[in-house]
Design an enzyme around this catalytic site. Structure first.
Site, PDB file in Angstrom:
ATOM      1  N   GLU A   6       0.865  -1.172   0.000  1.00 49.39           N
ATOM      2  CA  GLU A   6       0.000   0.000   0.000  1.00 49.39           C
ATOM      3  C   GLU A   6       0.904   1.226   0.000  1.00 49.39           C
ATOM      4  O   GLU A   6       1.783   1.346   0.850  1.00 49.39           O
ATOM      5  CB  GLU A   6      -0.884  -0.010   1.250  1.00 49.39           C
ATOM      6  CG  GLU A   6      -1.857   1.148   1.360  1.00 49.39           C
ATOM      7  CD  GLU A   6      -2.645   1.112   2.662  1.00 49.39           C
ATOM      8  OE1 GLU A   6      -3.815   1.520   2.660  1.00 49.39           O
ATOM      9  OE2 GLU A   6      -2.075   0.677   3.698  1.00 49.39           O
ATOM     10  N   GLU A  11      -7.647  10.921   2.618  1.00 50.38           N
ATOM     11  CA  GLU A  11      -7.878  10.011   3.727  1.00 50.38           C
ATOM     12  C   GLU A  11      -8.015  10.821   5.013  1.00 50.38           C
ATOM     13  O   GLU A  11      -7.297  11.789   5.246  1.00 50.38           O
ATOM     14  CB  GLU A  11      -6.755   8.984   3.889  1.00 50.38           C
ATOM     15  CG  GLU A  11      -7.056   8.019   5.032  1.00 50.38           C
ATOM     16  CD  GLU A  11      -6.169   6.784   5.060  1.00 50.38           C
ATOM     17  OE1 GLU A  11      -6.561   5.807   5.719  1.00 50.38           O
ATOM     18  OE2 GLU A  11      -5.101   6.814   4.424  1.00 50.38           O
TER      19      GLU A  11
END
Length: 242
Positions: free
Chosen positions: A138, A228
């Site tokens: 990620e 995010e």
């Protein structure tokens, strides 16, 4: 999150609470996947990506105007809407964690242009976000806000900025293939602003991750301009990627 290697539906029984995690590829506009309380497990300034609980909800992905999009949420509420080409907007309220945006599937070592037209409320990260497989990684390139935590590796010079590269392992955490152990590569600059056209040369970041990350890089999965926010935050973003 994309036309990727997602399982169309994964059901996983968690022994500590008979919890069920569903990862569903679909096109609904609201999305999420709940985990254990951040306050219980998260180091300061870093989100927790493990500990699935019984409040798991579906995640949403799809395509719009030739772009891939994804929205992942834990707790609270959140939605994504779309304008022309690579434009999108995300509204969210009291989320444990939300990450979403628009881009490509698969990603590549491309030069990514973007403009954050509006950003309000509270958030942790705005920038390039994506995954690779084999190995499962990620990755983040923080243009606004920051993503740190783990081990500092080195600095990366790109697009006139100096990014700090951190590497961190996540154990038994939600991923694009279900609950797994994987590495995060995180480059942080954080000095961008709203209302200006900016660019990110992904080749510079990926070359450094390949040579200094220790796990290589892997095969491209999705790659998006994303926001995010975690820790019960609320806010709004309207941005465009190209």
């Amino acid at each position: 999150m994309r036309s990727n290697t997602f399982l169309s539906e994964v059901a996983r029984k968690v022994t500590s609470g008979a919890a069920l995690l569903l990862l569903i590829t679909g096109s609904s506009i609201t999305a999420g996947c709940n985990k254990k309380s951040i306050a219980e497990t998260t180091p300061v300034g870093e989100r927790q990506t493990g500990y699935v609980n019984e409040n798991a909800q579906p995640e949403s992905t799809g395509t719009n105007n030739g772009y891939f999009w994804s929205l992942y949420r834990e707790g609270g509420s959140g939605s994504i809407t779309f304008g022309n080409a690579g434009n999108f907007a995300i509204s969210y309220s009291n989320v444990t964690d939300i990450v979403g945006g628009k881009g490509w599937n698969p990603g590549s070592a491309r030069n990514i242009g973007y403009n954050v037209g509006a950003l309000s409320g509270s958030y942790n990260f705005v920038g390039i976000y994506g995954w690779t497989t084999n190995p499962l990684i990620e990755y983040y390139v923080a243009e606004m806000g920051s993503v740190t935590g783990g081990t500092y590796i080195n600095n990366v010079s790109s697009d006139g900025h100096s990014y700090s590269f951190y590497k961190q392992q996540r154990v038994n955490a939600p991923s694009i293939i279900g609950t797994a152990t994987f590495w995060q590569y995180k480059d942080t600059w954080g000095g961008s602003s709203t209302g200006s056209n900016r660019s990110v040369n992904m080749t510079n970041h990926i070359n450094n991750w390949r040579s200094r990350g220790g796990q290589g890089f892997g095969s491209y999965n999705y790659q998006i301009l994303a926001l995010e926010a975690w820790g019960n935050k609320s806010g709004y973003i309207n941005a465009t990627v190209w």
